[in-house]
Design a protein around this motif. Structure first.
Motif: not given
Lengths: 155, 191
Positions: B158, B73, B162-163, B69, A128-129, A121, B165-166, B168-169, A79, A75-76, A124-125
């Motif tokens: 973009t 969830l 990504v930030f 997804a 995150a999922v 991208v 999404i990051f 949110a996680a 980014v 995840l990190v 990270t996606v």
């Protein structure tokens, strides 16, 4: 979510499907600049393979294949890779995320930069999922059988 | 009006009608498992509409995220709560319907002033779009102009996505990611 490993049809079909889902995710990741797709879609598709695995074989088995520290690192890293490409282009004398300086020719540099940030991208996606799915599934498992260790490290 | 445009219009109307029916069913049905499945179908219909509008990248995302997804969830959330919606005293149902109808009418009225779909003289097609379409092959060299815009011309935007999404996680990890402390055997199991 203790899984449905006793259902033989689900077990066999998911085992057959998961490699192709992961392969398709990689295809969408690396082929996004020539056809539809890219990091966002690839991350979700790649995660879908692992989610299917977790749904069928249980969260504990999924966590053995994909520990929680690994999803957090990915995840990190995604980014950091994206922003790092921007920092590298600045260090090489260009603008932030101006990929032209990355390669011998402007087009080659653009290609390198786009592949790298799309990979960031996707990472990270995907993470995150997986994080959100495991957090919810782990909470459900902890509610159903509180002494079971299945939700040992969620998130 | 030739046959191709007519059939495309029919397809659009049929898709919109399906989406309308799905939306009404989502609002009416009390079984939340069925509601989650219907919202997945709604996303899939939306993805089909995007394909008809030639926005394959958006359709791809809608199908993967909206139909795939988020459905998983939502099912995970159902496992935590209940799969039946509580019956609400529906005294306010008519007020809500009137507000929805008014807002919908205002939106339709506003859309009458918009340029037609695909109008080459529309402001959206006049600003930066010609440069992207004409010069991206020479400047970026990618056959998929959408990727060129997303990753290069608009790379900074973009990165913000990504930030998001990051973040949110991270929020999910902070809120429900940690295991509750259990009294027996496994002590100090939090990470």
């Amino acid at each position: 979510m203790t899984g449905m490993r006793r259902k033989i049809v689900l077990r066999v079909v998911s085992k057959l499907l998961i490699p192709f889902i992961l392969l398709f995710g990689l295809y969408v990741q690396w082929h996004g600049d020539f056809g539809p797709g890219g990091g966002f879609q690839a991350g979700v598709i790649f995660a879908a393979g692992f989610v299917l695995y977790g749904l069928i074989f249980g969260l504990g088995t999924l966590r053995e294949a994909l520990p929680s520290w690994l999803t957090r690192v990915v995840l990190v890293l995604g980014v950091l890779l994206y922003a790092g490409v921007g920092v590298v282009t600045m260090l090489m004398g260009g603008n932030f995320l101006g990929y032209n300086v990355l390669g011998a020719t402007p087009q080659g540099g653009q290609h390198i930069g786009i592949v790298l940030i799309e990979f960031g991208v996707g990472m990270t996606v995907f993470a995150a999922v997986m994080t959100i799915f495991c957090a919810f599934a782990g909470r459900a498992a902890a509610d159903v059988n509180p002494v079971d260790d299945i939700g040992g490290d969620n998130g | 009006m030739n046959l191709e445009i007519l059939s495309s219009d029919l397809l659009n109307v049929a898709m919109l009608a399906f989406m309308g029916v799905t939306g009404v069913a989502i609002a009416r049905i009390r079984n939340l498992f069925a509601v989650v499945m219907l919202s997945g179908i709604y996303s899939l219909l939306g993805a089909t509409l995007y394909v008809i509008l030639d926005a394959v990248d958006v359709a791809f995302t809608e199908a993967a995220v909206g139909a795939g997804a988020s459905t998983v969830l939502m099912i995970g959330t159902l496992a935590l709560t209940s799969d039946r919606e509580k019956a609400m005293p529906n005294s306010n149902a008519w007020k809500g319907l009137i507000v929805c109808a008014l807002v919908g009418a205002a939106l339709v009225y506003g859309s009458l002033d918009m340029p037609l779909f695909g109008d080459p003289m529309a402001p959206a097609q006049q600003h930066v779009a010609p440069r992207y379409l004409n010069d991206s092959m020479a400047e970026i060299g990618l056959p998929n102009a959408v990727t060129s815009v997303l990753a290069s011309y608009r790379g900074y935007d973009t990165m913000g996505e990504v930030f998001v999404i990051f973040t949110a996680a991270c929020g999910v990890i902070c809120l429900i990611g940690r295991t509750r402390r259990r009294p027996a055997k496994k002590s100090g199991g939090d990470k």
